[in-house]
Design a protein around this motif. Structure first.
Motif, mmCIF file in Angstrom:
data_model
loop_
_atom_site.group_PDB
_atom_site.id
_atom_site.type_symbol
_atom_site.label_atom_id
_atom_site.label_comp_id
_atom_site.label_asym_id
_atom_site.label_seq_id
_atom_site.Cartn_x
_atom_site.Cartn_y
_atom_site.Cartn_z
ATOM 1 N N PHE A 127 0.853 4.813 -2.870
ATOM 2 C CA PHE A 127 1.222 5.678 -2.565
ATOM 3 C C PHE A 127 2.068 6.451 -2.712
ATOM 4 O O PHE A 127 1.688 7.545 -3.242
ATOM 5 N N ASP A 128 3.461 5.659 -3.314
ATOM 6 C CA ASP A 128 4.412 6.433 -3.359
ATOM 7 C C ASP A 128 4.493 6.884 -4.779
ATOM 8 O O ASP A 128 4.923 7.803 -5.463
ATOM 9 N N ILE A 137 0.556 -1.353 0.148
ATOM 10 C CA ILE A 137 0.137 0.148 -0.075
ATOM 11 C C ILE A 137 0.572 1.329 -0.431
ATOM 12 O O ILE A 137 0.844 2.266 -0.664
ATOM 13 N N ASN A 138 1.832 1.307 0.726
ATOM 14 C CA ASN A 138 3.174 2.624 0.422
ATOM 15 C C ASN A 138 3.714 2.008 -0.691
ATOM 16 O O ASN A 138 3.810 3.793 -0.916
ATOM 17 N N GLU A 181 1.901 7.259 -6.654
ATOM 18 C CA GLU A 181 0.447 8.391 -6.888
ATOM 19 C C GLU A 181 1.100 9.193 -7.025
ATOM 20 O O GLU A 181 1.214 10.456 -7.631
ATOM 21 N N ARG A 182 1.769 9.612 -6.039
ATOM 22 C CA ARG A 182 2.328 10.935 -5.343
ATOM 23 C C ARG A 182 3.701 11.634 -5.803
ATOM 24 O O ARG A 182 3.468 12.667 -6.303
ATOM 25 N N SER A 224 -5.534 8.059 -3.839
ATOM 26 C CA SER A 224 -4.481 9.756 -2.407
ATOM 27 C C SER A 224 -5.932 10.574 -3.806
ATOM 28 O O SER A 224 -6.044 11.765 -2.276
ATOM 29 N N LYS A 225 -6.000 11.159 -4.742
ATOM 30 C CA LYS A 225 -6.207 11.884 -5.072
ATOM 31 C C LYS A 225 -7.808 11.453 -5.544
ATOM 32 O O LYS A 225 -8.223 10.835 -5.872
ATOM 33 N N PHE A 261 -6.848 0.060 0.735
ATOM 34 C CA PHE A 261 -6.642 1.035 -0.200
ATOM 35 C C PHE A 261 -7.449 1.650 -0.863
ATOM 36 O O PHE A 261 -8.261 1.659 -1.081
#
Length: 143
Positions: free
Chosen positions: A19-20, A15-16, A22-23, A114-115, A111
């Protein structure tokens, strides 16, 4: 559109890593991450790398991103996610098999993207009605 495969030690690292991606990698997920067999993921990566892996993974996930294969690879190279990330191209034998597995696989629980997707600001000046104000800068990451 690129297919991303992530293998790792545990679900939280997967999951991290997503996110990485994505971000920090600025890649846009177009499908939910799906759980796939760790053994299958390991064998697929061994085929891609043409060598044995030093460590086997415990969990794996795969999903599609909006960007093309080349830009996905370049963006992922710049970040350092906590799991092994591989961009799978259509040139590999197991691409179709992985694609078929994704159609029947379950979503990765825990999950959330993040957007945040929205329709714009709400104009509350009109009583009893919601009118959305289109703002291209606010919605620049939407299709």
């Amino acid at each position: 559109m690129a297919l991303i495969l992530i293998r790792g030690e545990n679900k939280s690292k997967l999951i991290n890593a997503i996110f990485d991606i994505e971000r920090h990698g600025n890649l846009t997920l177009i499908t939910n991450p799906k759980i796939i067999s760790a053994k299958f993921a390991d064998s697929l990566v061994e085929q891609i790398l043409n060598s044995k892996l030093k460590t086997n993974s415990n969990v794996a996930t795969a999903f599609f991103v909006k960007e093309d294969i080349t830009s996905s690879i370049l963006k992922i190279k710049k970040i350092h996610p906590p799991a092994h990330v591989v961009v799978v191209s259509e040139d590999y034998k197991s691409y179709r098999e992985l694609e078929e597995k994704l159609t029947i696989a379950q979503d990765l629980k825990g999950f959330k993207p993040s957007k945040i997707y929205n329709a714009g600001k709400i104009d509350y000046s009109i009583k009893g009605k919601k009118r959305y104000i289109k703002n291209d800068k606010l919605n620049s990451y939407m299709d």
